[in-house]
Design a protein around this motif. Structure first.
Motif, PDB file in Angstrom:
ATOM      1  N   ALA A   1       0.936  -1.166   0.121  1.00  0.00           N
ATOM      2  CA  ALA A   1      -0.117  -0.086  -0.086  1.00  0.00           C
ATOM      3  C   ALA A   1       0.824   1.366  -0.128  1.00  0.00           C
ATOM      4  CB  ALA A   1      -0.953  -0.010   1.137  1.00  0.00           C
ATOM      5  N   LYS A   2       0.436   2.352  -0.599  1.00  0.00           N
ATOM      6  CA  LYS A   2       1.170   3.554  -0.645  1.00  0.00           C
ATOM      7  C   LYS A   2       0.060   4.441  -0.134  1.00  0.00           C
ATOM      8  CE  LYS A   2       4.267   2.536  -4.504  1.00  0.00           C
ATOM      9  NZ  LYS A   2       4.801   2.959  -5.590  1.00  0.00           N
ATOM     10  N   ALA A   3       0.677   5.531   0.744  1.00  0.00           N
ATOM     11  CA  ALA A   3      -0.257   6.625   1.193  1.00  0.00           C
ATOM     12  C   ALA A   3       0.416   8.030   0.649  1.00  0.00           C
ATOM     13  CB  ALA A   3      -0.499   6.270   2.617  1.00  0.00           C
ATOM     14  N   GLU A   4      -0.448   8.798   0.128  1.00  0.00           N
ATOM     15  CA  GLU A   4       0.225  10.404  -0.540  1.00  0.00           C
ATOM     16  C   GLU A   4      -0.797  11.153   0.338  1.00  0.00           C
ATOM     17  OE1 GLU A   4       1.360  12.629  -4.517  1.00  0.00           O
ATOM     18  OE2 GLU A   4       0.205  10.575  -4.635  1.00  0.00           O
ATOM     19  N   PHE A   5      -0.056  12.037   1.251  1.00  0.00           N
ATOM     20  CA  PHE A   5      -0.680  13.086   2.160  1.00  0.00           C
ATOM     21  C   PHE A   5       0.228  14.006   2.202  1.00  0.00           C
ATOM     22  CE2 PHE A   5       1.290   9.862   4.801  1.00  0.00           C
ATOM     23  CZ  PHE A   5       1.511  10.528   5.821  1.00  0.00           C
ATOM     24  N   LYS A   6      -0.605  15.279   2.818  1.00  0.00           N
ATOM     25  CA  LYS A   6       0.101  16.345   3.461  1.00  0.00           C
ATOM     26  C   LYS A   6      -0.123  16.439   4.775  1.00  0.00           C
ATOM     27  CE  LYS A   6      -0.089  18.798  -0.857  1.00  0.00           C
ATOM     28  NZ  LYS A   6      -0.284  19.919  -1.416  1.00  0.00           N
ATOM     29  N   VAL A   7       0.775  16.965   5.544  1.00  0.00           N
ATOM     30  CA  VAL A   7       0.786  17.479   7.049  1.00  0.00           C
ATOM     31  C   VAL A   7       0.808  18.909   7.064  1.00  0.00           C
ATOM     32  CG1 VAL A   7       1.672  17.249   9.427  1.00  0.00           C
ATOM     33  CG2 VAL A   7       1.371  15.195   7.973  1.00  0.00           C
ATOM     34  N   SER A   8      -0.115  19.398   7.715  1.00  0.00           N
ATOM     35  CA  SER A   8      -0.322  20.865   7.698  1.00  0.00           C
ATOM     36  C   SER A   8       0.248  21.361   9.082  1.00  0.00           C
ATOM     37  CB  SER A   8      -1.587  21.531   7.467  1.00  0.00           C
ATOM     38  OG  SER A   8      -1.449  23.017   7.472  1.00  0.00           O
ATOM     39  N   TYR A   9       1.369  22.186   9.155  1.00  0.00           N
ATOM     40  CA  TYR A   9       1.987  22.537  10.494  1.00  0.00           C
ATOM     41  C   TYR A   9       2.383  23.898  10.396  1.00  0.00           C
ATOM     42  CZ  TYR A   9       4.506  22.172  14.936  1.00  0.00           C
ATOM     43  OH  TYR A   9       5.168  22.557  15.929  1.00  0.00           O
ATOM     44  N   GLU A  10       1.797  24.633  11.430  1.00  0.00           N
ATOM     45  CA  GLU A  10       2.174  26.023  11.434  1.00  0.00           C
ATOM     46  C   GLU A  10       2.250  26.715  10.099  1.00  0.00           C
ATOM     47  OE1 GLU A  10       5.959  26.551  13.946  1.00  0.00           O
ATOM     48  OE2 GLU A  10       4.763  25.925  15.555  1.00  0.00           O
ATOM     49  N   GLN A  11       1.329  26.704   9.286  1.00  0.00           N
ATOM     50  CA  GLN A  11       0.988  27.293   8.271  1.00  0.00           C
ATOM     51  C   GLN A  11       1.954  26.759   6.914  1.00  0.00           C
ATOM     52  OE1 GLN A  11       1.085  31.462   8.787  1.00  0.00           O
ATOM     53  NE2 GLN A  11      -0.633  31.478   9.871  1.00  0.00           N
ATOM     54  N   LEU A  12       2.350  25.600   7.208  1.00  0.00           N
ATOM     55  CA  LEU A  12       3.403  25.021   6.087  1.00  0.00           C
ATOM     56  C   LEU A  12       2.750  23.571   5.807  1.00  0.00           C
ATOM     57  CD1 LEU A  12       6.808  25.621   7.301  1.00  0.00           C
ATOM     58  CD2 LEU A  12       5.768  26.914   5.372  1.00  0.00           C
ATOM     59  N   LYS A  13       3.055  23.171   4.738  1.00  0.00           N
ATOM     60  CA  LYS A  13       2.606  21.595   4.162  1.00  0.00           C
ATOM     61  C   LYS A  13       3.789  20.922   3.969  1.00  0.00           C
ATOM     62  CE  LYS A  13      -2.160  23.011   3.361  1.00  0.00           C
ATOM     63  NZ  LYS A  13      -2.097  24.189   3.958  1.00  0.00           N
ATOM     64  N   TYR A  14       3.783  19.632   4.578  1.00  0.00           N
ATOM     65  CA  TYR A  14       4.804  18.772   4.537  1.00  0.00           C
ATOM     66  C   TYR A  14       4.326  17.668   3.619  1.00  0.00           C
ATOM     67  CZ  TYR A  14       7.161  21.384   8.038  1.00  0.00           C
ATOM     68  OH  TYR A  14       7.633  22.547   8.606  1.00  0.00           O
ATOM     69  N   ASN A  15       4.666  17.286   2.534  1.00  0.00           N
ATOM     70  CA  ASN A  15       4.419  16.346   1.555  1.00  0.00           C
ATOM     71  C   ASN A  15       5.184  14.831   1.863  1.00  0.00           C
ATOM     72  OD1 ASN A  15       2.802  17.849  -0.145  1.00  0.00           O
ATOM     73  ND2 ASN A  15       4.680  18.754  -0.975  1.00  0.00           N
ATOM     74  N   TYR A  16       4.135  13.779   1.805  1.00  0.00           N
ATOM     75  CA  TYR A  16       4.743  12.475   2.210  1.00  0.00           C
ATOM     76  C   TYR A  16       3.951  11.366   1.165  1.00  0.00           C
ATOM     77  CZ  TYR A  16       6.025  14.495   6.695  1.00  0.00           C
ATOM     78  OH  TYR A  16       6.521  15.241   7.379  1.00  0.00           O
ATOM     79  N   LEU A  17       4.875  10.593   0.850  1.00  0.00           N
ATOM     80  CA  LEU A  17       4.534   9.418  -0.133  1.00  0.00           C
ATOM     81  C   LEU A  17       5.129   8.259   0.701  1.00  0.00           C
ATOM     82  CD1 LEU A  17       2.951   7.722  -2.505  1.00  0.00           C
ATOM     83  CD2 LEU A  17       4.961   8.299  -3.761  1.00  0.00           C
ATOM     84  N   ILE A  18       4.447   7.327   1.383  1.00  0.00           N
ATOM     85  CA  ILE A  18       5.084   6.254   2.234  1.00  0.00           C
ATOM     86  C   ILE A  18       4.447   4.827   1.891  1.00  0.00           C
ATOM     87  CG2 ILE A  18       5.291   5.452   4.511  1.00  0.00           C
ATOM     88  CD1 ILE A  18       4.822   8.169   5.694  1.00  0.00           C
ATOM     89  N   THR A  19       5.487   4.229   1.812  1.00  0.00           N
ATOM     90  CA  THR A  19       5.048   2.526   1.251  1.00  0.00           C
ATOM     91  C   THR A  19       4.799   1.783   2.336  1.00  0.00           C
ATOM     92  OG1 THR A  19       5.913   3.237  -0.718  1.00  0.00           O
ATOM     93  CG2 THR A  19       5.753   0.788  -0.354  1.00  0.00           C
ATOM     94  N   SER A  20       3.929   0.719   2.565  1.00  0.00           N
ATOM     95  CA  SER A  20       3.852  -0.184   3.563  1.00  0.00           C
ATOM     96  C   SER A  20       5.024  -1.219   3.264  1.00  0.00           C
ATOM     97  CB  SER A  20       2.596  -0.736   3.450  1.00  0.00           C
ATOM     98  OG  SER A  20       2.474  -1.682   2.316  1.00  0.00           O
ATOM     99  N   ASP A  21       5.161  -2.090   4.350  1.00  0.00           N
ATOM    100  CA  ASP A  21       6.073  -3.209   4.483  1.00  0.00           C
ATOM    101  C   ASP A  21       5.093  -4.216   3.336  1.00  0.00           C
ATOM    102  OD1 ASP A  21       8.026  -2.273   5.910  1.00  0.00           O
ATOM    103  OD2 ASP A  21       7.071  -3.289   7.665  1.00  0.00           O
ATOM    104  N   GLU A  22       5.633  -5.000   2.761  1.00  0.00           N
ATOM    105  CA  GLU A  22       5.032  -5.903   1.918  1.00  0.00           C
ATOM    106  C   GLU A  22       4.226  -7.214   2.756  1.00  0.00           C
ATOM    107  OE1 GLU A  22       8.481  -7.484  -0.208  1.00  0.00           O
ATOM    108  OE2 GLU A  22       8.462  -5.813  -1.659  1.00  0.00           O
TER     109      GLU A  22
END
Length: 160
Positions: free
Chosen positions: A133-154
């Motif tokens: 599985a892959k999850a693509e999301f952003k985390v909003s913190y102190e008016q900034l957005k941090y982009n992530y694309l994280i893959t699960s273990d198989e």
């Protein structure tokens, strides 16, 4: 009087430590992507994959993502990506905002906003398969957005 002075000094010291501490920024190591348990999957029978995003930190985060936060890949025993026979896929480009509490998991397959073929699969041959599985999301913190694309273990499943 000396006791009062010592107490004041201790409070000033503690206050300066707390006031000078750096904010904790979100980072990829705070999150984990996984797949809910899959069992008793049969050949030619549709099955649904549900991914999750786990907040392994001690902090609450604000997530921003689209209907396609989770995508899934299935590989056969030879390592070949298993394609699905879909004619047309649809997805609304809707945005979600959610709070992710410490040690909480988040599941949102976007089922009401995208084709079921994004999360429902049918395997036509028995055997051992690998799923990621892959999850693509952003985390909003102190008016900034941090982009992530994280893959699960198989994970491995047997199709009977």
């Amino acid at each position: 009087m000396q006791l009062f002075t010592k107490v004041i000094i201790v409070f000033v010291f503690i206050g300066s430590i707390i006031g000078c501490s750096k904010p904790v920024l979100p980072n990829e190591s705070m999150f984990e992507v996984g797949i809910d348990d899959l069992s008793d999957i049969q050949v030619n029978q549709p099955f649904k994959i549900t991914g999750y995003l786990m907040n392994n930190s001690n902090y609450q985060w604000e997530l921003w993502h689209g209907a396609g936060i989770f995508t899934y890949e299935i590989y056969d025993e030879e390592g070949t990506l298993v394609s699905q026979n879909q004619k047309m896929l649809f997805r609304d480009d809707i945005g979600y905002i959610a709070k992710l509490e410490p040690n909480e998991s988040y599941r949102q397959n976007g089922e009401e906003h995208r084709s079921k073929e994004y999360y429902q699969f049918t395997i036509t041959n028995p055997g051992r398969y690998k799923i990621k599985a892959k999850a693509e999301f952003k985390v909003s913190y102190e008016q900034l957005k941090y982009n992530y694309l994280i893959t699960s273990d198989e994970i491995y499943i047997m199709i009977k």
